[in-house]
Design a protein around this motif. Structure first.
Motif, short mmCIF file in Angstrom:
data_model
loop_
_atom_site.label_atom_id
_atom_site.label_comp_id
_atom_site.label_asym_id
_atom_site.label_seq_id
_atom_site.Cartn_x
_atom_site.Cartn_y
_atom_site.Cartn_z
N ALA A 178 0.84 -1.19 0.00
CA ALA A 178 0.00 0.00 0.00
C ALA A 178 0.88 1.25 0.00
O ALA A 178 1.99 1.24 0.52
CB ALA A 178 -0.90 -0.02 1.22
N THR A 238 -1.76 1.97 5.14
CA THR A 238 -2.25 0.95 6.06
C THR A 238 -2.48 1.53 7.46
O THR A 238 -3.50 1.25 8.10
CB THR A 238 -1.27 -0.25 6.11
OG1 THR A 238 -1.05 -0.68 4.77
CG2 THR A 238 -1.84 -1.41 6.91
N GLU A 245 -3.51 -2.08 -0.86
CA GLU A 245 -2.70 -2.71 -1.92
C GLU A 245 -3.42 -2.65 -3.27
O GLU A 245 -2.79 -2.62 -4.32
CB GLU A 245 -2.38 -4.15 -1.53
CG GLU A 245 -1.10 -4.32 -0.69
CD GLU A 245 -1.18 -3.74 0.72
OE1 GLU A 245 -2.29 -3.44 1.19
OE2 GLU A 245 -0.11 -3.55 1.33
N PHE A 277 0.17 -8.87 0.47
CA PHE A 277 -0.43 -8.81 1.82
C PHE A 277 -1.84 -9.39 1.92
O PHE A 277 -2.44 -9.31 2.97
CB PHE A 277 -0.38 -7.32 2.22
CG PHE A 277 -0.99 -6.87 3.52
CD1 PHE A 277 -0.57 -7.39 4.73
CD2 PHE A 277 -1.94 -5.85 3.54
CE1 PHE A 277 -1.10 -6.90 5.94
CE2 PHE A 277 -2.48 -5.37 4.73
CZ PHE A 277 -2.05 -5.90 5.93
N GLY A 317 3.44 -7.97 5.23
CA GLY A 317 3.12 -9.22 4.56
C GLY A 317 3.35 -9.27 3.06
O GLY A 317 3.39 -10.35 2.47
N SER A 318 3.53 -8.11 2.43
CA SER A 318 3.78 -8.13 0.99
C SER A 318 5.09 -8.83 0.65
O SER A 318 5.23 -9.42 -0.43
CB SER A 318 3.82 -6.70 0.43
OG SER A 318 2.61 -6.07 0.68
N ASP A 319 6.05 -8.77 1.57
CA ASP A 319 7.30 -9.50 1.35
C ASP A 319 7.00 -10.99 1.19
O ASP A 319 7.57 -11.67 0.34
CB ASP A 319 8.24 -9.33 2.56
CG ASP A 319 8.70 -7.90 2.75
OD1 ASP A 319 8.75 -7.16 1.75
OD2 ASP A 319 9.00 -7.53 3.90
N1 ASP Z 1 0.64 -2.59 3.69
C1 ASP Z 1 0.97 -3.61 4.66
C2 ASP Z 1 1.69 -2.97 5.83
O1 ASP Z 1 1.85 -1.76 5.87
C3 ASP Z 1 1.74 -4.73 4.07
C4 ASP Z 1 3.11 -4.37 3.55
O2 ASP Z 1 3.44 -3.20 3.38
O3 ASP Z 1 3.89 -5.29 3.29
O4 ASP Z 1 2.07 -3.65 6.73
#
Ligand code: ASP
Ligand code: MG
Length: 402
Positions: free
Chosen positions: A42, A47, A74, A136, A152-154
């Motif tokens: 995002a 977020t 996202e 994510f 979580g996007s990782d």
């Molecule tokens: N947007 C989510 C967060 O801020 C997931 C990510 O950025 O990986 O935690």
């Protein structure tokens, strides 16, 4: 087909100009003839902003609805990046987590990926499209939206790289790699060229904010070649892989984690099963426990002290309080102003003296240690939060990491 997965963090896609920069990176890889799958976070603080909005209407909203809300961040980035690439004349399609076939378990807010059906992505790549996937997020067996926990996007990126047998997974961010310590705290911290999965997993779990620890765990399990690099500068990043070539390095990095809470159950009955009861209650709430200490109290009692992440403190205290008499405990004490400072390095497994050097560094600057915990490749101490930066600098100096 050579597939590459590129992941861009929130700061890298924060506005139109940055999206343009990311589009350039993606198109470069596409023009080299690779099949490119892009995972986005995002934008900027989206977020956090969404979390605030939810708290305004209902501070105890259900986790299901929270995930419906959080997953929107996202989706904004994926569509904006797709539009940016479209405008430059390249074929592109954006997919949500569920369109991309990501199936998770049902733990809203910290779901784990169970499987990925990559058919749709493969079909899009076969038609020569660049594929953008929202990080994510996924779908559980009830067809409900889930999210994978902060950062979580990782994990989305690594899971896709594993599922697609990609030749590499590049994590683009606002720092240009993994450092021996946070460069904002330690001015002469050094970028590591490479680091092993095990070491990176410890660093990520102990407060280095570069990668979600689950993503490292998954990369290690599926042997995904991971690289952390800068979105903005074209310089080599840090490679995370099977075995580090600098095995003789005692210590690779120093981290601190200020989001640690210390809980103590005081005067518990000294009978079998107490630790089991306490920690199974916490496990049921999905709460990870870290450093644990049990000590003999007065008379027929004992104290059990342990640390958890700050985000779990309210739930943990509530669960334990509700069961205080069943546990035969007198009271719960909760300390928030503490930090965990750790050193990590695969070399320490075979070299004595690392602990004493770390403790000496702290003694030199007059910092008191409250608790100590060790594993094969890390040593952690709990100290006063006000001393944490000083501690990191002292230890970094002592081990000559610069
Ligand atoms: N947007 C989510 C967060 O801020 C997931 C990510 O950025 O990986 O935690
Ligand atoms: Mg991140």
């Amino acid at each position: 087909m050579d597939i590459i997965v590129q992941k861009f963090g929130g700061s890298s896609v924060a506005d139109a100009k940055k999206l343009g920069n990311v589009a350039g990176r993606v198109i470069d890889a596409y023009n080299e003839g690779q099949s490119v799958v892009v995972v986005v976070s995002a934008q900027g603080d989206t977020t956090d902003d969404l979390l605030e909005k939810a708290a305004e209407v209902n501070p105890s909203a259900s986790k299901r609805e929270m995930d419906v809300l959080l997953s929107t961040g996202e989706q904004i980035s994926m569509s904006l990046l797709a539009m940016t690439i479209e405008k430059l004349g390249y074929p592109v399609v954006s997919l949500t987590g569920w369109q991309a076939g990501i199936v998770t378990n049902s733990k809203y807010g910290k779901a784990r990926i169970k499987s990925i059906n990559v058919e749709r992505i493969i079909k899009e790549l076969d038609s020569k499209r660049i594929v953008i996937v929202a990080g994510f997020q996924g779908l559980n067996k009830y067809d409900d939206i889930t999210t994978l926990g902060r950062g979580g996007s990782d994990t989305t990126a690594v899971a896709l790289a594993a599922g697609l047998h990609a030749k590499a997974c590049e994590i683009y961010t606002d720092v240009d790699g993994v450092y021996t310590a946070d460069p904002r705290i330690v001015k002469n911290a050094k970028k590591l060229n490479d680091i092993s999965y095990d070491e990176m997993l410890e660093l990520a779990s102990l407060g280095a904010n570069v990668l979600q620890n689950r993503s490292v765990e998954m990369a290690s399990k599926y042997n995904v070649k991971l690289e952390v690099k800068s979105s903005f500068e074209k310089v080599p990043g840090t490679l995370i892989k099977g075995v580090s070539k600098v095995e003789k390095m005692l210590v690779r990095g120093v981290t601190k984690d200020d989001n640690v809470v210390l809980l103590s159950l005081v005067n518990i009955e000294n009978t079998p099963g107490k630790a089991f009861k306490i920690f199974s209650m916490l496990a049921k709430e999905n709460i990870n426990v870290d450093v644990i200490l049990q000590s003999i109290g007065r008379g027929d009692t004992k104290d059990i002290t342990f640390t958890i992440d700050e985000s779990n403190a309210v739930t943990a205290v509530k669960v334990l309080n509700d069961n205080l008499s069943m546990l035969g405990a007198q009271s719960i004490e909760c300390a928030r102003n503490i930090s965990k400072v750790s050193v990590v390095g695969a070399g320490m497994a075979s070299n004595p003296g690392v602990a004493s050097l770390m403790f000496e560094a702290l003694y030199d600057v007059g910092i008191n240690i409250n608790m100590i915990s060790t594993s094969e490749i890390k040593i952690s101490v709990l100290i006063d939060q006000k001393d944490s930066e000083k501690a990191v600098r002292a230890i970094h100096d002592k081990f000559n990491l610069a």
